[in-house]
Design a protein around this motif. Structure first.
Motif, PDB file in Angstrom:
ATOM      1  N   PRO A  25       0.775  -0.940  -0.086  1.00 45.24           N
ATOM      2  CA  PRO A  25       0.013  -0.191   0.512  1.00 45.24           C
ATOM      3  C   PRO A  25       0.775   1.154   0.205  1.00 45.24           C
ATOM      4  O   PRO A  25       1.639   1.702   1.005  1.00 45.24           O
ATOM      5  CB  PRO A  25      -0.586   0.311   1.246  1.00 45.24           C
ATOM      6  CG  PRO A  25      -0.253  -0.914   2.414  1.00 45.24           C
ATOM      7  CD  PRO A  25       0.620  -1.950   0.755  1.00 45.24           C
ATOM      8  N   SER A  26       0.296   2.344  -0.428  1.00 46.43           N
ATOM      9  CA  SER A  26       1.799   3.639  -0.448  1.00 46.43           C
ATOM     10  C   SER A  26       1.086   3.950   0.945  1.00 46.43           C
ATOM     11  O   SER A  26       0.513   3.584   2.186  1.00 46.43           O
ATOM     12  CB  SER A  26       0.269   4.139  -1.540  1.00 46.43           C
ATOM     13  OG  SER A  26      -0.696   4.737  -1.099  1.00 46.43           O
ATOM     14  N   ASN A  29      -2.258   5.377   1.700  1.00 47.13           N
ATOM     15  CA  ASN A  29      -3.093   4.799   2.776  1.00 47.13           C
ATOM     16  C   ASN A  29      -3.136   3.795   3.350  1.00 47.13           C
ATOM     17  O   ASN A  29      -3.663   3.485   4.326  1.00 47.13           O
ATOM     18  CB  ASN A  29      -3.866   3.561   0.984  1.00 47.13           C
ATOM     19  CG  ASN A  29      -3.802   3.652  -0.392  1.00 47.13           C
ATOM     20  OD1 ASN A  29      -4.761   5.225  -0.688  1.00 47.13           O
ATOM     21  ND2 ASN A  29      -3.699   3.608  -1.258  1.00 47.13           N
ATOM     22  N   ARG A  30      -1.224   3.686   4.090  1.00 45.86           N
ATOM     23  CA  ARG A  30      -1.468   3.160   4.981  1.00 45.86           C
ATOM     24  C   ARG A  30      -2.094   4.134   6.177  1.00 45.86           C
ATOM     25  O   ARG A  30      -2.337   3.821   7.023  1.00 45.86           O
ATOM     26  CB  ARG A  30       0.312   2.999   5.583  1.00 45.86           C
ATOM     27  CG  ARG A  30       0.446   1.703   4.414  1.00 45.86           C
ATOM     28  CD  ARG A  30       2.121   1.237   4.839  1.00 45.86           C
ATOM     29  NE  ARG A  30       2.879   2.144   5.420  1.00 45.86           N
ATOM     30  CZ  ARG A  30       4.444   2.304   5.330  1.00 45.86           C
ATOM     31  NH1 ARG A  30       4.603   1.266   4.744  1.00 45.86           N
ATOM     32  NH2 ARG A  30       4.629   3.203   6.287  1.00 45.86           N
ATOM     33  N   ASN A  32      -3.491   6.773   5.816  1.00 44.56           N
ATOM     34  CA  ASN A  32      -5.647   7.259   5.797  1.00 44.56           C
ATOM     35  C   ASN A  32      -6.633   6.564   6.821  1.00 44.56           C
ATOM     36  O   ASN A  32      -6.952   5.576   6.835  1.00 44.56           O
ATOM     37  CB  ASN A  32      -5.883   6.651   5.102  1.00 44.56           C
ATOM     38  CG  ASN A  32      -7.502   7.279   4.080  1.00 44.56           C
ATOM     39  OD1 ASN A  32      -7.582   7.834   4.627  1.00 44.56           O
ATOM     40  ND2 ASN A  32      -7.874   7.033   2.632  1.00 44.56           N
ATOM     41  N   ASP A  34      -9.924   5.684   9.192  1.00 45.62           N
ATOM     42  CA  ASP A  34     -11.243   6.013   8.790  1.00 45.62           C
ATOM     43  C   ASP A  34     -11.726   6.851   9.642  1.00 45.62           C
ATOM     44  O   ASP A  34     -11.780   6.678  11.197  1.00 45.62           O
ATOM     45  CB  ASP A  34     -11.826   5.389   8.480  1.00 45.62           C
ATOM     46  CG  ASP A  34     -12.988   4.751   8.202  1.00 45.62           C
ATOM     47  OD1 ASP A  34     -14.000   5.755   8.409  1.00 45.62           O
ATOM     48  OD2 ASP A  34     -14.357   3.976   9.303  1.00 45.62           O
TER      49      ASP A  34
END
Length: 76
Positions: A25-26, A29-30, A32, A34
């Motif tokens: 994962p970029s 994204n790692r 990010n 929620d």
């Protein structure tokens, strides 16, 4: 540039590195997070707490009524 079997080992190594990089994962994204997830869980837990509090109050009232009715009943 070619090796045995007609394959270029440096090309294979480069492809392996590209595949490994794509499968990870970029960084964006790692990390990010929620942000709505914890708020939803907090609302759910608050609602459950209120339901359990009402259920506990109902049980307390029912037990008190049962005890009162047993105290009023004539002994056998």
């Amino acid at each position: 540039m070619s090796s045995s079997n007609g394959y270029d080992t440096s090309l294979q190594a480069a492809l392996a590195l590209v595949e490994a990089a794509v499968s990870r994962p970029s960084p964006a994204n790692r990390f990010n997070i929620d942000r709505e997830g914890p708020a939803k869980r907090a609302r759910t837990l608050r609602a459950l707490q209120q339901r359990f509090q009402k259920l506990n109050e109902y049980c307390d009232e029912t037990v008190a009524e049962l005890r009162a009715s047993l105290e009023r009943a004539p002994p056998r």
